[in-house]
Write an enzyme that holds these catalytic residues in place. Structure first.
Site, short mmCIF file in Angstrom:
data_model
loop_
_atom_site.label_atom_id
_atom_site.label_comp_id
_atom_site.label_asym_id
_atom_site.label_seq_id
_atom_site.Cartn_x
_atom_site.Cartn_y
_atom_site.Cartn_z
N GLY A 153 0.78 -1.23 0.00
CA GLY A 153 0.00 0.00 0.00
C GLY A 153 0.81 1.28 0.00
O GLY A 153 0.35 2.32 0.48
N ASN A 212 1.51 3.05 -2.56
CA ASN A 212 0.82 4.01 -3.45
C ASN A 212 -0.39 4.62 -2.75
O ASN A 212 -0.68 5.80 -2.92
CB ASN A 212 0.43 3.33 -4.76
CG ASN A 212 1.59 3.27 -5.72
OD1 ASN A 212 1.99 4.28 -6.27
ND2 ASN A 212 2.17 2.08 -5.89
N LEU A 259 -4.18 -6.95 -7.07
CA LEU A 259 -3.68 -8.08 -7.86
C LEU A 259 -4.78 -8.94 -8.47
O LEU A 259 -4.68 -10.16 -8.49
CB LEU A 259 -2.76 -8.95 -6.98
CG LEU A 259 -1.43 -8.30 -6.59
CD1 LEU A 259 -0.64 -9.19 -5.65
CD2 LEU A 259 -0.60 -7.99 -7.84
N ASN A 308 -5.73 2.69 -12.97
CA ASN A 308 -4.74 1.76 -12.44
C ASN A 308 -3.36 2.38 -12.58
O ASN A 308 -3.12 3.16 -13.50
CB ASN A 308 -4.81 0.45 -13.24
CG ASN A 308 -3.80 -0.58 -12.76
OD1 ASN A 308 -3.67 -0.85 -11.56
ND2 ASN A 308 -3.05 -1.16 -13.69
N HIS A 338 0.59 1.29 -13.23
CA HIS A 338 1.42 0.17 -13.69
C HIS A 338 2.88 0.62 -13.69
O HIS A 338 3.20 1.71 -14.16
CB HIS A 338 0.98 -0.24 -15.11
CG HIS A 338 1.73 -1.43 -15.61
ND1 HIS A 338 1.41 -2.72 -15.21
CD2 HIS A 338 2.79 -1.55 -16.44
CE1 HIS A 338 2.24 -3.56 -15.78
NE2 HIS A 338 3.09 -2.89 -16.54
N ASP A 341 -4.18 -3.70 -18.59
CA ASP A 341 -3.19 -2.64 -18.83
C ASP A 341 -3.37 -1.96 -20.20
O ASP A 341 -2.44 -1.31 -20.70
CB ASP A 341 -1.74 -3.18 -18.73
CG ASP A 341 -1.42 -3.69 -17.34
OD1 ASP A 341 -1.91 -3.10 -16.36
OD2 ASP A 341 -0.67 -4.68 -17.24
N GLU A 401 6.06 6.36 -9.41
CA GLU A 401 4.71 6.02 -8.98
C GLU A 401 4.16 6.93 -7.89
O GLU A 401 3.01 7.39 -7.97
CB GLU A 401 4.66 4.57 -8.48
CG GLU A 401 4.95 3.56 -9.55
CD GLU A 401 4.78 2.14 -9.05
OE1 GLU A 401 3.75 1.84 -8.44
OE2 GLU A 401 5.69 1.32 -9.26
C1 GRF Z 1 3.21 -0.98 -7.55
O1 GRF Z 1 4.44 -1.18 -8.19
C2 GRF Z 1 2.14 -0.75 -8.60
O2 GRF Z 1 2.58 -0.08 -9.72
C3 GRF Z 1 1.76 -2.15 -8.96
O3 GRF Z 1 1.83 -2.86 -7.75
C4 GRF Z 1 2.75 -2.25 -6.85
C5 GRF Z 1 1.99 -1.97 -5.59
O4 GRF Z 1 2.77 -1.46 -4.57
N1 GRF Z 1 0.50 -2.17 -9.66
P1 GRF Z 1 2.09 -0.88 -3.25
O5 GRF Z 1 1.16 -1.93 -2.70
O6 GRF Z 1 1.37 0.38 -3.61
O7 GRF Z 1 3.23 -0.62 -2.30
#
Ligand code: GRF
Length: 207
Positions: free
Chosen positions: A11, A13, A90, A107, A109, A150, A180
């Site tokens: 988490g 992000n 996921l 999303n 990526h 994607d 990100e």
């Molecule tokens: C990130 O690299 C995102 O781009 C991908 O999964 C990862 C998630 O990381 N879709 P987090 O759970 O936000 O730390």
């Protein structure tokens, strides 16, 4: 604008979104719901620490993909969200779910789509593929979610060089830190402002 964030893991992000919000960088939006597909996800702890309603919807516990998506839909509907953000979620959502969603869904990526994306390319595998291909640049992409994994319209991208000595793990960390965690909050803030303006013009039109 109310934002739901769907997660499965650490988490970071999600944390970037919450930090940006706290700093006033998303004036038109706020995260109002976090849904995790895994009970052990640290993202849940991050949500709780910020006082955001957080729940787990587990595919197995739900009794399969259909029931999982049904529960996900119920959760999102009950909160009345305006934007759905997949941040390290996921699961590939079915075309039925995507069609049903009446709010934009985006999303993040960890590569420069359309390169290094699609089914099977997630997490560390993306960075392994970038290095195996000998790519000189990589980065991150925020895109709309459509029926193609994607494959939805690109909203924002940030490019980074691949450096000599990069391993998949080093690259993964650098892409998160330098691409990100800046890109996702920027895209979410931008969309929340667009959605707020749209809502205002709709309200003006009927009044
Ligand atoms: C990130 O690299 C995102 O781009 C991908 O999964 C990862 C998630 O990381 N879709 P987090 O759970 O936000 O730390």
């Amino acid at each position: 604008m109310r934002v739901a964030v769907l997660v499965s893991g650490n988490g970071t992000n999600l944390q970037a979104l919450l930090d940006a919000e706290r700093k006033g960088e998303n004036p038109d939006g706020r995260v109002t719901l976090v849904v995790s597909s895994s009970d052990g996800a640290y993202a849940l702890e991050r949500a709780r620490r910020s006082g955001i309603p957080a729940l787990t919807i587990d595919k197995k516990a739900a009794g399969g993909g259909r029931a999982f998506e049904e529960q996900l839909w119920q959760a999102v509907q009950e909160q009345g969200v305006d934007l759905i953000v997949l941040a390290g979620f996921l699961h590939i959502l079915t075309p039925e779910f995507i069609r049903r969603a009446n709010v934009p869904m985006i999303n993040i990526h960890p590569a420069l789509l359309p390169a290094f994306g699609g089914k099977g390319l997630y997490g560390i595998k993306v960075h392994q593929a970038v290095l195996e291909a000998g790519a000189a640049v990589t980065g991150a992409t925020v895109h709309y979610v459509n029926e193609i994994p994607d494959g939805g319209q690109i909203i924002l991208q940030k490019e980074l060089p691949v450096l000599p000595g990069d391993t998949p793990e080093l690259l993964q960390q650098r892409v998160m830190e330098q691409a990100e965690w800046a890109l996702l909050p920027q895209a979410v803030a931008q969309l929340c402002t667009e959605l707020r303006k749209k809502e205002e013009s709709r309200t003006d039109a009927v009044s």
